[in-house]
Design an enzyme around this catalytic site. Structure first.
Site, PDB file in Angstrom:
ATOM      1  N   ARG A 143       0.874  -1.185   0.000  1.00 29.69           N
ATOM      2  CA  ARG A 143       0.000   0.000   0.000  1.00 29.69           C
ATOM      3  C   ARG A 143       0.903   1.224   0.000  1.00 29.69           C
ATOM      4  O   ARG A 143       1.725   1.397   0.911  1.00 29.69           O
ATOM      5  CB  ARG A 143      -0.910   0.009   1.233  1.00 29.69           C
ATOM      6  CG  ARG A 143      -1.609   1.344   1.425  1.00 29.69           C
ATOM      7  CD  ARG A 143      -2.734   1.307   2.426  1.00 29.69           C
ATOM      8  NE  ARG A 143      -3.873   0.591   1.906  1.00 29.69           N
ATOM      9  CZ  ARG A 143      -5.095   0.649   2.431  1.00 29.69           C
ATOM     10  NH1 ARG A 143      -5.323   1.387   3.499  1.00 29.69           N
ATOM     11  NH2 ARG A 143      -6.089  -0.031   1.904  1.00 29.69           N
ATOM     12  N   HIS A 195      -7.382   1.090  -6.384  1.00 28.20           N
ATOM     13  CA  HIS A 195      -7.560   0.212  -5.224  1.00 28.20           C
ATOM     14  C   HIS A 195      -8.152  -1.100  -5.753  1.00 28.20           C
ATOM     15  O   HIS A 195      -9.323  -1.407  -5.537  1.00 28.20           O
ATOM     16  CB  HIS A 195      -8.498   0.881  -4.216  1.00 28.20           C
ATOM     17  CG  HIS A 195      -8.445   0.283  -2.845  1.00 28.20           C
ATOM     18  ND1 HIS A 195      -7.687  -0.825  -2.529  1.00 28.20           N
ATOM     19  CD2 HIS A 195      -9.084   0.642  -1.689  1.00 28.20           C
ATOM     20  CE1 HIS A 195      -7.854  -1.111  -1.243  1.00 28.20           C
ATOM     21  NE2 HIS A 195      -8.686  -0.243  -0.710  1.00 28.20           N
ATOM     22  N   GLN A 240      -9.956  -3.690  -3.462  1.00 27.87           N
ATOM     23  CA  GLN A 240     -11.285  -3.226  -3.047  1.00 27.87           C
ATOM     24  C   GLN A 240     -12.317  -3.550  -4.130  1.00 27.87           C
ATOM     25  O   GLN A 240     -13.424  -4.011  -3.837  1.00 27.87           O
ATOM     26  CB  GLN A 240     -11.239  -1.714  -2.805  1.00 27.87           C
ATOM     27  CG  GLN A 240     -12.559  -1.115  -2.374  1.00 27.87           C
ATOM     28  CD  GLN A 240     -12.991  -1.592  -0.999  1.00 27.87           C
ATOM     29  OE1 GLN A 240     -12.235  -1.503  -0.033  1.00 27.87           O
ATOM     30  NE2 GLN A 240     -14.209  -2.107  -0.888  1.00 27.87           N
ATOM     31  N   ASP A 282     -17.192   7.164  -1.441  1.00 30.37           N
ATOM     32  CA  ASP A 282     -15.918   7.028  -0.723  1.00 30.37           C
ATOM     33  C   ASP A 282     -15.631   8.386  -0.072  1.00 30.37           C
ATOM     34  O   ASP A 282     -16.306   9.387  -0.367  1.00 30.37           O
ATOM     35  CB  ASP A 282     -14.813   6.645  -1.722  1.00 30.37           C
ATOM     36  CG  ASP A 282     -13.441   6.453  -1.076  1.00 30.37           C
ATOM     37  OD1 ASP A 282     -13.369   6.276   0.158  1.00 30.37           O
ATOM     38  OD2 ASP A 282     -12.431   6.481  -1.814  1.00 30.37           O
ATOM     39  N   CYS A 311     -16.502   1.836   0.520  1.00 28.61           N
ATOM     40  CA  CYS A 311     -15.322   0.998   0.790  1.00 28.61           C
ATOM     41  C   CYS A 311     -14.887   1.071   2.244  1.00 28.61           C
ATOM     42  O   CYS A 311     -14.184   0.185   2.721  1.00 28.61           O
ATOM     43  CB  CYS A 311     -14.188   1.403  -0.136  1.00 28.61           C
ATOM     44  SG  CYS A 311     -13.725   3.137   0.016  1.00 28.61           S
ATOM     45  N   ARG A 344     -13.739  -8.489   1.473  1.00 22.92           N
ATOM     46  CA  ARG A 344     -12.307  -8.249   1.261  1.00 22.92           C
ATOM     47  C   ARG A 344     -11.524  -9.531   1.569  1.00 22.92           C
ATOM     48  O   ARG A 344     -10.580  -9.893   0.874  1.00 22.92           O
ATOM     49  CB  ARG A 344     -11.797  -7.102   2.158  1.00 22.92           C
ATOM     50  CG  ARG A 344     -12.414  -5.734   1.889  1.00 22.92           C
ATOM     51  CD  ARG A 344     -12.031  -5.186   0.527  1.00 22.92           C
ATOM     52  NE  ARG A 344     -10.584  -5.157   0.336  1.00 22.92           N
ATOM     53  CZ  ARG A 344      -9.771  -4.170   0.766  1.00 22.92           C
ATOM     54  NH1 ARG A 344     -10.276  -3.133   1.397  1.00 22.92           N
ATOM     55  NH2 ARG A 344      -8.461  -4.202   0.545  1.00 22.92           N
TER      56      ARG A 344
END
Ligand code: CP
Ligand code: NVA
Length: 306
Positions: A101, A128, A131, A223, A263, A291
């Site tokens: 990340r 992402h 996700q 988001d 998310c 996830r």
């Protein structure tokens, strides 16, 4: 050559569908996959905070029998100036995959080029992609086939929006993104998603009109308005983003069975009204759970273990 997962676009539409099928099976029959990655090790490097990604990847590894090595850049020599290339070369001698990340997408590309093991993007400023796998699985669970369904994303044209554009278009969805002027997804991604939609029978619609985008949607997605690294802009952004809040009125303007996704982490009263986030159309907790299942499927695929 090793496989990497740096972008949703690293999977063909067929591979994406198969990965989601595998994730659904992993979720339904977790015991069938236990121990499949015995004797494997996975390094998980976080240069930004994380709750879901960190814990779900770590638990995914353990449930598959692999050993996760979770690291923050501040505890690596990376934090003292060692290059990402050298870090990748060295870690490749110890572990079987690297999950990162980070900020710039280019950092992932440089790492993937230097490492001899698969590299996974667990969020960059650009995408992402892990996700998006959980998002698509959740939509499939709630809606069945995704072809022709309308996914509306309201808010910032950010990393999450980019991965949804690519993933939704690959899945044959009509993806609508409505953002304030100046916060649209980047043209390169919109163009690529548009080309994918032509192939899949989907569509891509970018606008600045939240109400029009929400009308008739099967999924409403949002988001945070200020992503990690944009904290200094948060107050300024609040002013322009307020008309893009997912409100009860927008939920009512969407389809009767609309599915609300986020998310997470969420800011109730900013990008999503509390009554929507905690209301009957919200699928955010299933989405967060997914996830785990989708990342297990991704790891199994990267190691050709399923
Ligand atoms: N959605 C998501 O990636 O959450 P974290 O930042 O907590 O990992
Ligand atoms: N766009 C958000 C997503 C967090 C999971 C960020 O980058 O901070």
């Amino acid at each position: 050559m090793e496989l990497d997962y740096l972008s949703v676009d690293d999977l063909s539409p067929k591979e994406l569908g198969e990965l989601l099928d595998l994730a659904a099976d992993v979720k339904a029959r977790p015991d069938a996959y236990a121990g499949r990655l015995a004797d494997r090790s996975v390094a998980l490097i976080f240069e930004k905070p994380s709750t879901r990604t960190r814990v779900s990847f770590e638990v995914a590894c353990v449930q598959l029998g692999a050993h996760p090595v979770v690291l923050s850049s501040s505890e690596l020599q990376l934090g003292r100036g060692e290059t990402i290339e050298d870090t990748g070369r060295v870690l490749s001698r110890y572990v079987d995959a690297i999950v990162l990340r980070t900020f710039e997408q280019e950092r992932l590309e440089v790492l993937a080029a230097a490492a001899d093991v698969p590299v996974v993007n667990s969020l960059s400023d650009f995408e992402h992609p892990c996700q998006a796998l959980a998002d698509l699985l959740t939509m499939r669970e709630r809606l069945g086939a995704l072809e022709g369904r309308t996914l509306t994303y309201l808010g910032d044209g950010n990393n999450v929006a980019h991965s949804l554009l690519l993933g939704g278009a690959k899945a044959g969805m009509r993806v609508r993104v409505a953002t304030p002027v100046g916060f649209e997804p980047i043209p390169q991604v919109v163009q690529r998603a548009g080309a994918l939609a032509v192939e899949s029978g989907g569509a891509v619609e970018i606008s600045n009109d939240a109400s029009a985008a929400a009308k008739g949607a099967d999924v409403l997605y949002t988001d945070v308005w200020a992503s990690m690294g944009q904290e200094a802009e948060a107050d300024e952004r609040m002013l322009v983003f307020t008309p893009y809040q997912v409100t009860q009125a927008l939920v009512e303007a969407a389809g009767d069975d609309v599915v609300v996704l986020h998310c997470l982490p969420a800011h109730r009263g900013q990008e999503i009204a509390a009554e929507v986030m905690d209301g009957p159309r919200s699928a955010v907790w299933d989405q967060a759970e997914n996830r785990l299942h989708t990342q297990k499927a991704l790891l199994l695929r990267l190691f050709s273990a399923a």
